[in-house]
Structure formats: structure tokens, C-alpha cells
Design an enzyme around this catalytic site. Structure first.
Site, PDB file in Angstrom:
ATOM      1  N   SER A  67       0.872  -1.742   0.069  1.00  0.00           N
ATOM      2  CA  SER A  67       0.167  -0.260   0.105  1.00  0.00           C
ATOM      3  C   SER A  67       1.066   1.045  -0.419  1.00  0.00           C
ATOM      4  CB  SER A  67      -0.976   0.212   1.603  1.00  0.00           C
ATOM      5  OG  SER A  67      -0.021  -0.013   2.431  1.00  0.00           O
ATOM      6  N   ASP A 350      -3.557   7.356   8.193  1.00  0.00           N
ATOM      7  CA  ASP A 350      -4.661   6.719   8.798  1.00  0.00           C
ATOM      8  C   ASP A 350      -3.457   5.433  10.068  1.00  0.00           C
ATOM      9  OD1 ASP A 350      -3.412   4.633   6.948  1.00  0.00           O
ATOM     10  OD2 ASP A 350      -5.573   4.066   5.680  1.00  0.00           O
ATOM     11  N   HIS A 353      -0.635   4.040   6.989  1.00  0.00           N
ATOM     12  CA  HIS A 353      -0.113   5.562   5.794  1.00  0.00           C
ATOM     13  C   HIS A 353      -0.279   7.016   6.180  1.00  0.00           C
ATOM     14  CE1 HIS A 353      -2.546   2.043   4.380  1.00  0.00           C
ATOM     15  NE2 HIS A 353      -1.333   1.580   4.437  1.00  0.00           N
TER      16      HIS A 353
END
Ligand SMILES: *[C@@H]1O[C@H](CO)[C@@H](O)[C@H](O)[C@H]1NC(C)=O
Ligand SMILES: *[C@@H]1O[C@H](CO)[C@@H](O)[C@H](O)[C@H]1NC(C)=O
Ligand SMILES: *[C@@H]1O[C@H](CO)[C@@H](O)[C@H](O)[C@H]1NC(C)=O
Ligand SMILES: *[C@@H]1O[C@H](CO)[C@@H](O)[C@H](O)[C@H]1NC(C)=O
Ligand SMILES: *[C@@H]1O[C@H](CO)[C@@H](O)[C@H](O)[C@H]1NC(C)=O
Ligand SMILES: *[C@@H]1O[C@H](CO)[C@@H](O)[C@H](O)[C@H]1NC(C)=O
Length: 375
Positions: A67, A350, A353
Site C-alpha cells: 500500500s 490513518d 499510512h
């Protein structure tokens, strides 16, 4: 720059179209799109400019991993990256990035002077199969070198997707040898899965070694396909991720987890040195995310005075309770998360990230250390 590349891309598709029509039509189109035509001239000038700056020809960027690098490969139906409020800063709506805006891939691409490469998922589903002249992104959020808790392709499978493109002659081996760079991101999903399955950190050093040896197998495959420059992320300070810092009310990083990151990076560094030694030239470059995150955290800590986020370890977007996370909605479709007013003042978006601003700060730190080695 952004606007400029938009034209660069449009322009190449117009040129393609024209080559299959007659020259009169081409001239006609050129007049109609005089502005684009100018843009093409500028594209040539830009290439020259980059050459003179010692950047060589325009590069293609191929991206693997998770990610921190994904720009839209994960399944829309299941991935939070496709739900509000992800993407609110860039591109303005959810678009598959795990942040409010740009991520590592976007910054590396802009450093190379190219548009962020197309996500493999978008490329496959598009009927026209666009040219993908900036390379391609094979990274899937939530994945690792081994299978993890998400049902998305692991790194070995991602490299197979890449290999298929060579077999389908989308890229030639010579293309890759001449002008490609790979970015490989490994941010800790293998560790997350390990702890989920084993409940503790026992035997972790053994597991670290098996992660790195699998990573080395994948890196060699990428190299064997022809890529001459492979940029590999070192592990970020996992203990500073909000997911772990929350247990100290965001006051401290978890030192046990930071030690895991440091051990990982030590083994990684040794293995990359061996690989470089075996191939005579410096094919492998480490992106030291550990120091870069640390210096970005210091920089964002300076901001916290102005921000409703009290600590640089506190994320901007959180669930209203433990049951929920950033992007959660209940059965009635009601929001079960809250977002800070100024994401640009937060390091983390978050629990895991960075924000776009966080990545920007990380990237500034990288630019002054590992990145110049790309040339
Ligand atoms: C990667 O995924 C494939 C397909 O699920 C699986 O067969 C393979 O064993 C996995 N590789 C690793 C190294 O875990
Ligand atoms: C690769 O570079 C060589 C030497 O610079 C050049 O002759 C060749 O055309 C290039 N090939 C491709 C596919 O870009
Ligand atoms: C740090 O993480 C370890 C392993 O998950 C855990 O046992 C420990 O309690 C954590 N320390 C703090 C201060 O949260
Ligand atoms: C590099 O490789 C050579 C021969 O393969 C070996 O003799 C040398 O010790 C290696 N150097 C390092 C720093 O690993
Ligand atoms: C490395 O360089 C040496 C001498 O310059 C050469 O003999 C050897 O074949 C090279 N190895 C590789 C893998 O390119
Ligand atoms: C923090 O802010 C002060 C005052 O605005 C500035 O002088 C200092 O350089 C900043 N430090 C960092 C690490 O950005």
C-alpha cells in the site's frame, strides 16, 4: 508540470491516430489541436533538458509491493482505499491510493520527471490497452512477499504479471535494459500477518531472514528480466505507526517494533550489498524509509502546535471507536470515522499510512540521502 504531462499523453495518442490516417488529416488535426501540437514540441524539449541535466532518457518505472506504493490495484469492492475520505487531497476523490493524496510511487515518478505509472489493474481492464510509456504499477495494498491476510497477489505473483508483459511484447528486454527503474516497497504486512497468526514476536529473527531471502528471490527475478536499477525500501519504524503508538496515547513509538525494523534493515542491507557485489555495478539501491520517517516525524512534530492533531504520531483519520477505522460506515451508511481539519499538518493519514504531506516530508529526507544514487 502536471498539466504539461496531461498534454504529453494526449498528444501521443493523437500522433498514433494520425499515423493511421493520411497526412492531410494529420495537418488538419494539428491545427485543431494547435496547443497540443506545441505541447509535443515542449515534450521533445523536456527530454533534451533532462538529458542535459544528466538524467538520461525518460525512464519507465515498474512498481512492486504494497500500500505504500499502490496507486489503484486493489479490488474496489473490498479495499478502503476506494472509499471516502481516501483521496480527498489528491485527486479529490477516492482513487485507490492509501492516503489523502499522493504516495511514494508518485513522488519517485516525479523525481524521475515522469507521470506516475498506470496501475496494472486499470491497464488490464482498459479495452484500448494504453501505451504505458511511464511503466506500470503492480503493487497491491496489504500484500507481502508471502501470502497475507488480504486476498491479493503476493510479490512473486506481481513479478509474474510483469514477466507476462514481456512475453506479450508490451515491453522488450532491451527497453528494460535501456531505460527502466523498479521500485519495490515492503512495509510490514508479512510481519502483521505473522503476529496475527502467532500472537507474539517469538522467533521473529528467523522470520525476518525468511522474508529477506524471499525478497532476494523476487529482486533477482526483476533483475533477470533486464531492469538495471532496483530501488528497495528499508522498513519504516513500524513502532511509530499509529496502530502501535496508540497504546501510549500517541506519546511514544513502540521500541520493540522499531528494533524489528532495524534488524530487518540490517539483514536487508547485507543482502543487497552481496547482490551488488555479485553483479559488479550498483543495481540495488536502498531507500532508507527508517531515517526518512524519523526526520519527517520531527518536522511534523513542529506543526502540531497549529494542528488539532496533538502529536505527530496521531493519525488524521480515525474510527469513532475501536470497532471502526478510517473510511468505515455502518449498515445505515452513516460515517463512523472522523477526519482532522488539516491533513497537511499530520504525518499520518490513518493507522498505517502517511498523509500526502507526510510522504512529501519523507521524500524530502530521501532526496538528500538515498535518491541521488539513482543516477
Ligand atoms: C504467492 O502466491 C501464489 C498464489 O497464491 C502461491 O502459489 C505462492 O506460494 C506464493 N508465494 C510465496 C512465496 O508465498
Ligand atoms: C537501447 O539503447 C541502444 C544504445 O543506446 C540503442 O541503440 C537502442 O535502440 C535502444 N533500444 C531500445 C529498445 O530503446
Ligand atoms: C510493544 O509491542 C510489543 C509487541 O507487540 C508489546 O508486547 C508491548 O506491550 C508494546 N509496548 C508498548 C509500550 O506498547
Ligand atoms: C565481493 O565478491 C568477491 C568475489 O565474488 C569477494 O571476494 C569479495 O569478498 C566480495 N566483497 C564483499 C564486500 O562482499
Ligand atoms: C565483473 O567484472 C569482472 C572483471 O571486471 C568480470 O570478469 C566479470 O565477468 C563481471 N561479472 C559480472 C556478473 O558482470
Ligand atoms: C521548527 O520550527 C521552527 C520555527 O518555526 C524552525 O525554526 C525550525 O527550523 C523547525 N524545525 C524543523 C525540524 O523543521
Amino acid at each position: 508540470m502536471k498539466l504539461f504531462f496531461f498534454f504529453l499523453i494526449r498528444c501521443s495518442s493523437i500522433t498514433l491516430l494520425a499515423s493511421s490516417l493520411d497526412i492531410v488529416l494529420y495537418i488538419y488535426i494539428s491545427f485543431l489541436v494547435a496547443f497540443d501540437f506545441m505541447a509535443e514540441t515542449r515534450a521533445v524539449l523536456l527530454k533534451e533538458l533532462l538529458k542535459h541535466q544528466g538524467h538520461g532518457s525518460l525512464k519507465k518505472l515498474f512498481v512492486f509491493g504494497d500500500s505504500y506504493a499502490d496507486t489503484g490495484n486493489c479490488k474496489k469492492s473490498v479495499s478502503g482505499s476506494w472509499k471516502p475520505p481516501y483521496g480527498i487531497t489528491f485527486p479529490g476523490k477516492p482513487a485507490g491510493r492509501f492516503s489523502d493524496g499522493r504516495v511514494l510511487t508518485d513522488y519517485v515518478a516525479s523525481y524521475l520527471g515522469i507521470e506516475s505509472p498506470i496501475a496494472n489493474y486499470n491497464w488490464r481492464k482498459s479495452v484500448k490497452r494504453p501505451q504505458a510509456m511511464n511503466g506500470m504499477n503492480f503493487a497491491y495494498g496489504g500484500t507481502g512477499v508471502f501470502n497475507t491476510l488480504v486476498n491479493e497477489p503476493n510479490m512473486t505473483t506481481q513479478v509474474k504479471f510483469f514477466q507476462q508483459l514481456l512475453e506479450e511484447k508490451i515491453y522488450s528486454r532491451q527497453d528494460l535494459i535501456n531505460s527502466s527503474i523498479a521500485l519495490v516497497s515492503l512495509a510490514g504486512n508479512d510481519y502483521g500477518t505473522y503476529v496475527f497468526q502467532n500472537g507474539n514476536l517469538q522467533d521473529l529473527p528467523t522470520f525476518t531472514k525468511s522474508i529477506i531471502s524471499q525478497l532476494v528471490v523476487n529482486l533477482k527475478s526483476i533483475q533477470n528480466l533486464g531492469v538495471q536499477k532496483i530501488v528497495v525500501t528499508a522498513m519504516e519504524p513500524m513502532g511509530c505507526l499509529p496502530r502501535l503508538a496508540v497504546f501510549s496515547s500517541y506519546k511514544n513509538c513502540n521500541e520493540s517494533w522499531n528494533s524489528v525494523s532495524m534488524f530487518h534493515n540490517q539483514i536487508l542491507q547485507q543482502e543487497l550489498q552481496n547482490l551488488n557485489n555479485a553483479s559488479n555495478n550498483s543495481v540495488f539501491v536502498t531507500l532508507d524509509l527508517y531515517s526518512a520517517f524519523m526526520s519527517a516525524l520531527k518536522r511534523q512534530a513542529n506543526n502540531s502546535g497549529n494542528s488539532e492533531v496533538r502529536s505527530s504520531l496521531e493519525p488524521c483519520c480515525v474510527g469513532v471507536s475501536d470497532k471502526y477505522s478510517c473510511g468505515s460506515v455502518d449498515e445505515k451508511g452513516e460515517k463512523k470515522y472522523k477526519v482532522c481539519k488539516s491533513p497537511e499538518l499530520s504525518m499520518y493519514w490513518d493507522n498505517i499510512h502517511p498523509t500526502q504531506s507526510g510522504w512529501n516530508a519523507v521524500f524530502s529526507a530521501l532526496k538528500s540521502s538515498s535518491l541521488p544514487k539513482l543516477y
